[in-house]
Enzyme design. Structure first.
Site, PDB file in Angstrom:
ATOM      1  N   GLU A   3       0.444  -1.380  -0.336  1.00 27.09           N
ATOM      2  CA  GLU A   3       0.321  -0.251   0.198  1.00 27.09           C
ATOM      3  C   GLU A   3       0.695   1.277  -0.248  1.00 27.09           C
ATOM      4  OE1 GLU A   3      -4.117   1.755   2.661  1.00 27.09           O
ATOM      5  OE2 GLU A   3      -3.761  -0.297   2.415  1.00 27.09           O
TER       6      GLU A   3
ATOM      7  N   ASP B  67      -2.955  -2.918   2.737  1.00 32.73           N
ATOM      8  CA  ASP B  67      -2.997  -3.369   4.186  1.00 32.73           C
ATOM      9  C   ASP B  67      -4.445  -4.541   4.560  1.00 32.73           C
ATOM     10  OD1 ASP B  67      -1.359  -1.566   5.940  1.00 32.73           O
ATOM     11  OD2 ASP B  67      -3.141   0.341   5.669  1.00 32.73           O
TER      12      ASP B  67
ATOM     13  N   TYR C 125      -0.686  -3.598  13.977  1.00 30.97           N
ATOM     14  CA  TYR C 125      -1.782  -3.043  13.244  1.00 30.97           C
ATOM     15  C   TYR C 125      -2.144  -2.310  14.070  1.00 30.97           C
ATOM     16  CZ  TYR C 125      -4.716  -1.990   9.330  1.00 30.97           C
ATOM     17  OH  TYR C 125      -5.614  -1.674   8.437  1.00 30.97           O
TER      18      TYR C 125
END
Length: 733
Positions: A9, A105, A309
């Protein structure tokens, strides 16, 4: 020899993947190795085509062309990042590329970033999915050993696309309808509108609040205080004459200790952090905005790889994380964390249901440290603050409960009952990781006596009451939202509005307004479109925000709409709901909303007009308060001219070191000290000359500030919908 293309990303993530996959030929837009080619997006490279792309009739904003309902939604390459898209496409179409790994992601939006690029580039070869929660080398290697088939995430892509299309269909149609109807820049959406509605409703409650007097009665001995309770077990009365009567009847009398209770109590650590809870605490403790906390977390996850995350809505971890806890503890065994971490490592780690529960984890587990050893010295103070909160919470759930003896004393004076409460700590447990045991104590309720250190007493003992007093209090209005409490309200709107039980249940199950990944951006957008502003830490609706809530269709202001959407989107991601049916309903709904606006008899007035005329079109300017200062913007949405009046900078005054304000614009821009006791002021051009390495002001700090302001300006124009709103600029109309 064929190669696998890996699509990340962001460039930073791409570099991490390339290092682990032994790709060492850096070609600028991609990094190549013997088996893999790693390339990346820059966030979204592809988006939905704006209305103007569906025909010339949509170039002019007009009520006659609404609703805009293209037969089929089309994709377009974002002009600003078109060069990178072309590079990615070139790699996708290489004959030696045999398959592709989506490494964006691991979530709904990340899936959309990749799939739109794949679709627009026309990539038809096999697809696999990397799904990981941390960016350490070990996590990446494990992830590549356990790649999932792309087909397993097809429904997640459908849900992401449905969300994007629905926001386009509803948001752009209602925004154009409101803007054309009232000739003012007004935007609406299924998340932003109910969020503003809650802030506006709270302001209305405060405005209409009428404080009431209430009374408490306190008795004082030489060692401690006691408070009166009535027959309903509450400590207050709204009847002043009753309070006086009670005091008159018992004044001068001794007290009899009628009851003493000692209860052993345990208090367990709060759950691990999800993003919303972390943003809330960072706002409450450090004053960070939701966006700021997310940005810091992203660095700790991506750049330093020391936290997992961030965009998670779970406060639990899965069973497969438990075997890795020892390595995570070893990685954080530094500085003031070492003592607690070592104590936990010496014992047995118990996978308690209080933090290990597979059923309570969807896409990602709670935010916890990774197995990568931390070097605290390289973290900035902001990064250290956020890291500290996460680590202490992680250590807390692994430590024993906080234990104490709760003591209660009941005293009878005449016919009246008084009580006192105290606490004796027997084991600090998880609170050992905090500087003071009281760090996490809840504040006692207004008008309530705090817990005290109580002397050893026996039942039947006589107490000498030195004096009895009546304390006068006033009921307080509900507090205004801060960014922290607004995040709570967005997460659980059912607690802040009056709705039926069934609707409240739906809201509770679907996670409220927005998602953990989008809430910070939504709050920023509300500041940028000048519908809310800050007073200190408090959020208040502007006149524009209040009026907008009167003009927006009722349905769109209710959080129930987004709850229903999220439930359907979740069902789409699980293959339970047909995506076409959902979009069909959205199209019908957009038509109804446009009609609602079209036939409204409401009016909109600018009440922030200045006496200054726009230098471009001659109309009077509006004064608006942004998050970082004040600016004047042209009232004509077609013109869009704007000028800074003042904004707080990160540059420091060379004389008193307080932050400087930047006032004016162009050649007239000056730096002025924000301190009321300092008279420093200097033209911008002159001020910049100080940065020759000899001045007192930190050149790097000012340069960072200038870059930050530039980025803020870019973010401002890149906010959700900005690209789709054609020539319309987000000004103060």
């Amino acid at each position: 020899m064929s190669k696998t293309l890996v699509l990340a990303e962001k460039p930073s993530v791409g570099r991490d993947l390339a290092k682990v996959l032994k790709c060492n030929q850096n070609k600028g837009a991609y990094i190549e190795g013997p088996n893999y080619i790693v390339t990346w997006a820059l966030g979204h490279l592809v988006t939905l085509l704006d209305p103007e792309g569906y025909g010339d009739k949509y170039k002019k904003w007009s009520m006659e062309t609404l609703p805009m309902l293209p037969k089929e939604m089309k994709l377009t390459v974002i002009q600003k990042t078109g060069k990178q898209f072309n590079e990615v496409k070139k790699q996708m179409l290489r004959p030696d590329v045999s398959d592709l790994v989506i490494a964006t992601d691991a979530g709904r939006e990340g899936e959309l970033v990749a799939r739109w690029i794949i679709e627009k580039a026309g990539f038809k070869k096999p697809i696999k999915r990397l799904w990981i929660s941390s960016q350490t080398d070990k996590a990446i290697l494990d992830g590549f050993k356990n790649l999932k088939p792309g087909a397993a995430y097809e429904n997640l892509y459908k849900a992401a696309q449905a969300r994007a299309e629905a926001d386009w269909i509803i948001g752009l149609n209602v925004t154009r309808a409101l803007t054309c109807k009232y000739n003012a820049q007004l935007s609406a959406g299924r998340v932003q509108s109910p969020t503003v509605a809650m802030i506006a409703q709270r302001e209305e409650e405060i405005k209409n609040f009428k404080p009431k007097d209430y009374y408490t009665i306190i008795g004082n001995t030489s060692d401690f205080s006691i408070e009166w309770i009535n027959k309903d077990n509450t400590n207050r009365t709204f009847d002043e004459s009753l309070a006086k009567k009670i005091v008159g009847a018992i004044r001068g009398k001794d007290g009899d200790v009628t009851e003493i209770t000692e209860t052993n109590k345990k208090q367990y650590a709060p759950a691990l952090y999800d993003l919303t809870e972390l943003q809330r605490d960072c706002n409450r403790i450090f004053g960070y905005s939701a966006k700021q906390t997310l940005s810091i977390m992203q660095r700790l996850y991506e750049n330093y790889k020391i936290l997992t995350y961030p965009r998670t809505d779970s406060r639990y971890v899965t069973k497969d994380i438990v075997p890795t806890i020892k390595d995570r503890l070893k990685a954080i065994s530094v500085a003031n964390y070492a003592k607690s971490a070592t104590e936990i490592l010496r014992g047995n780690i118990v996978a308690s249901k209080s933090f290990v529960d597979d059923s309570k984890v969807t896409d990602h587990h709670a935010i916890i440290p990774t197995e990568q050893r931390v070097s605290l010295g390289i973290l900035s103070s902001d990064e250290r603050n956020v890291y500290d909160l996460v680590i202490k919470r992680f250590l807390s759930v692994l430590l024993p409960p906080f234990e104490f003896i709760q003591t209660g004393i009941k005293v009878k004076i005449g016919d009246e009952i008084f009580i006192a409460k105290g606490k004796v700590i027997t084991s600090k447990g998880w609170k050992m990781v905090y500087d003071k045991v009281d760090d996490l104590e809840e504040n006692s309720e207004e008008g309530m006596l705090k817990e005290q250190v109580l002397p050893k007493l026996n039942k039947g003992a006589k107490l000498k009451i030195n004096n009895i007093e009546i304390k006068n209090h006033k009921t307080k209005p509900p507090a205004r939202f801060t960014e922290g409490t607004l995040l709570s309200a967005m997460e659980n709107p059912q607690k802040y509005i009056t709705i039926d039980k069934e609707s409240a249940k739906t809201l509770g199950e679907t996670g409220g307004l927005g998602t953990v990944a989008t809430r910070a951006d939504i709050i920023e957008k509300l500041f940028n479109s000048f519908v809310i502003e800050k007073r200190g830490k408090e959020l208040v609706p502007t006149s524009k925000g209040k009026q907008l809530m009167e003009l927006v269709p009722k349905d769109l202001k209710s959080p129930l709409l987004t709850a229903r959407w999220e439930k359907e989107l979740d069902d789409i991601s699980k293959g339970k709901t047909n995506v076409r049916d959902f979009i069909g309903r959205m199209r019908n709904y957009a038509t109804a909303l446009v009609q609602d606006v079209k036939f409204s008899t409401d009016k909109y007035t600018h009440d922030n007009l200045t006496g200054k005329k726009c230098p471009q079109c001659g109309k009077y300017m509006l004064e608006v308060k942004g998050k970082n200062g004040v600016m004047n913007v042209c009232q004509d949405r077609e013109c869009g001219h704007r000028e800074n009046v003042s904004r707080v900078s990160n540059a420091r005054c060379p004389e008193c070191k307080k932050k400087l304000e930047i006032r004016g614009h162009g050649d007239g821009e000056i730096y002025v000290c924000a301190s009321s006791t300092c008279n420093f002021r200097e033209k911008s051009a002159q001020f910049q000359k100080r940065f020759d390495g000899k001045g007192k002001v930190d050149k790097r700090e000012v340069n960072n500030y200038m870059n930050k302001m530039k980025k803020e300006a870019e973010d401002f124009n890149d906010n959700p919908f900005a690209a789709l709103l054609g020539g319309m600029k987000f000004d103060g109309k």
